[in-house]
Design a protein around this motif. Structure first.
Motif, PDB file in Angstrom:
ATOM      1  N   LEU A   1       0.842  -1.186   0.000  1.00 17.08           N
ATOM      2  CA  LEU A   1       0.000   0.000   0.000  1.00 17.08           C
ATOM      3  C   LEU A   1       0.879   1.239   0.000  1.00 17.08           C
ATOM      4  O   LEU A   1       2.009   1.215   0.467  1.00 17.08           O
ATOM      5  CB  LEU A   1      -0.926   0.009   1.228  1.00 17.08           C
ATOM      6  CG  LEU A   1      -1.903  -1.158   1.316  1.00 17.08           C
ATOM      7  CD1 LEU A   1      -2.737  -1.053   2.588  1.00 17.08           C
ATOM      8  CD2 LEU A   1      -2.789  -1.248   0.091  1.00 17.08           C
ATOM      9  N   ALA A   2       0.339   2.329  -0.524  1.00 15.31           N
ATOM     10  CA  ALA A   2       1.094   3.573  -0.631  1.00 15.31           C
ATOM     11  C   ALA A   2       0.556   4.611   0.341  1.00 15.31           C
ATOM     12  O   ALA A   2      -0.651   4.683   0.599  1.00 15.31           O
ATOM     13  CB  ALA A   2       1.023   4.116  -2.059  1.00 15.31           C
ATOM     14  N   PHE A   3       1.486   5.400   0.861  1.00 10.47           N
ATOM     15  CA  PHE A   3       1.171   6.437   1.835  1.00 10.47           C
ATOM     16  C   PHE A   3       1.929   7.703   1.480  1.00 10.47           C
ATOM     17  O   PHE A   3       2.924   7.668   0.750  1.00 10.47           O
ATOM     18  CB  PHE A   3       1.560   5.966   3.249  1.00 10.47           C
ATOM     19  CG  PHE A   3       0.803   4.745   3.661  1.00 10.47           C
ATOM     20  CD1 PHE A   3      -0.379   4.855   4.363  1.00 10.47           C
ATOM     21  CD2 PHE A   3       1.255   3.479   3.316  1.00 10.47           C
ATOM     22  CE1 PHE A   3      -1.104   3.726   4.718  1.00 10.47           C
ATOM     23  CE2 PHE A   3       0.543   2.346   3.671  1.00 10.47           C
ATOM     24  CZ  PHE A   3      -0.638   2.465   4.371  1.00 10.47           C
ATOM     25  N   ILE A   4       1.442   8.818   2.011  1.00  4.82           N
ATOM     26  CA  ILE A   4       2.096  10.111   1.824  1.00  4.82           C
ATOM     27  C   ILE A   4       2.124  10.813   3.166  1.00  4.82           C
ATOM     28  O   ILE A   4       1.143  10.776   3.916  1.00  4.82           O
ATOM     29  CB  ILE A   4       1.344  10.977   0.796  1.00  4.82           C
ATOM     30  CG1 ILE A   4       1.396  10.313  -0.570  1.00  4.82           C
ATOM     31  CG2 ILE A   4       1.926  12.380   0.725  1.00  4.82           C
ATOM     32  CD1 ILE A   4       0.690  11.061  -1.652  1.00  4.82           C
ATOM     33  N   VAL A   5       3.251  11.452   3.454  1.00  4.98           N
ATOM     34  CA  VAL A   5       3.391  12.250   4.677  1.00  4.98           C
ATOM     35  C   VAL A   5       3.553  13.702   4.258  1.00  4.98           C
ATOM     36  O   VAL A   5       4.414  14.020   3.435  1.00  4.98           O
ATOM     37  CB  VAL A   5       4.633  11.826   5.486  1.00  4.98           C
ATOM     38  CG1 VAL A   5       4.780  12.700   6.716  1.00  4.98           C
ATOM     39  CG2 VAL A   5       4.560  10.370   5.872  1.00  4.98           C
ATOM     40  N   LEU A   6       2.709  14.555   4.801  1.00  2.13           N
ATOM     41  CA  LEU A   6       2.815  15.999   4.580  1.00  2.13           C
ATOM     42  C   LEU A   6       2.575  16.705   5.908  1.00  2.13           C
ATOM     43  O   LEU A   6       1.883  16.157   6.782  1.00  2.13           O
ATOM     44  CB  LEU A   6       1.761  16.491   3.577  1.00  2.13           C
ATOM     45  CG  LEU A   6       1.941  16.126   2.112  1.00  2.13           C
ATOM     46  CD1 LEU A   6       0.734  16.613   1.301  1.00  2.13           C
ATOM     47  CD2 LEU A   6       3.224  16.701   1.536  1.00  2.13           C
TER      48      LEU A   6
ATOM     49  N   PHE B   1      -6.854  10.309  -0.363  1.00  6.19           N
ATOM     50  CA  PHE B   1      -5.821  10.212   0.670  1.00  6.19           C
ATOM     51  C   PHE B   1      -6.506  10.106   2.037  1.00  6.19           C
ATOM     52  O   PHE B   1      -6.777  11.113   2.678  1.00  6.19           O
ATOM     53  CB  PHE B   1      -4.893  11.431   0.632  1.00  6.19           C
ATOM     54  CG  PHE B   1      -4.242  11.620  -0.703  1.00  6.19           C
ATOM     55  CD1 PHE B   1      -3.146  10.845  -1.070  1.00  6.19           C
ATOM     56  CD2 PHE B   1      -4.723  12.557  -1.600  1.00  6.19           C
ATOM     57  CE1 PHE B   1      -2.553  11.009  -2.309  1.00  6.19           C
ATOM     58  CE2 PHE B   1      -4.135  12.727  -2.846  1.00  6.19           C
ATOM     59  CZ  PHE B   1      -3.049  11.949  -3.204  1.00  6.19           C
ATOM     60  N   ALA B   2      -6.772   8.882   2.447  1.00  3.14           N
ATOM     61  CA  ALA B   2      -7.513   8.661   3.695  1.00  3.14           C
ATOM     62  C   ALA B   2      -6.625   8.918   4.910  1.00  3.14           C
ATOM     63  O   ALA B   2      -5.517   8.383   4.988  1.00  3.14           O
ATOM     64  CB  ALA B   2      -8.040   7.235   3.735  1.00  3.14           C
TER      65      ALA B   2
END
Length: 165
Positions: A113-118, A139-140
């Motif tokens: 699974l892919a994730f993003i941190v901002l 983007f849950a």
């Protein structure tokens, strides 16, 4: 982080047109094991998660210890196994309120699974520009009750079907 923010912003402006390029880009953090190091690769060094993996006598054989502000805390895994959901939820708790880890829903149904941190402020800016629902659709947010890797196959297929509607 600004470049990542701009890429997410461009994706949200035209998700269908941008999906293939976005999926192949460098913004996404593809997770297949429950390691914290994935996140540290994108965080500024000053905000990196301070952690250590240690052996334990529990059936799972190890613990991941998070260290922050003089406090040390083990990720609260089950006695017999560690799981990626628990790791990601603990990492989100660790990074809050300054950062938000979001699950990129385009990776739903994959074994990785892919994730993003901002920074949280950038997520808020995206929600103001595109709407909370649209941002969360793609983007849950990771919350205490989030299930990502631990969903069973039927739940994944149900969610994929709901997203088509």
């Amino acid at each position: 982080m600004e470049e990542m923010f701009q890429q997410v912003r461009m994706f949200l402006a035209a998700p269908d047109a941008q999906q293939e390029e976005f999926d192949a880009g460098s913004v996404l953090i593809w997770v297949d094991w429950g390691e914290v190091s994935y996140l540290n690769e994108v965080l500024p060094e000053t905000d990196a998660i301070d952690y250590a993996c240690i052996d334990t006598e529990e059936e799972r054989g190890f613990d991941i210890i998070l260290k922050k502000d003089g406090m040390v805390r083990a990720i609260p895994y089950a006695l017999d196994h560690a799981d990626r959901d628990t790791t990601l939820k603990a990492a989100q708790e660790y990074l809050a309120p300054g950062y938000g880890i979001r699950w990129y829903m385009g990776s739903l149904g994959s074994d990785k699974l892919a994730f993003i941190v901002l920074p949280t402020a950038q997520w808020r800016q995206l929600e103001q520009e595109f709407g909370i629902e649209q941002v969360a659709y793609h983007f849950a947010p990771i919350e205490a009750d989030s299930q990502m890797f631990e969903m069973d196959v039927d739940e994944v297929f149900d969610l994929l079907e709901q997203r088509k509607q």
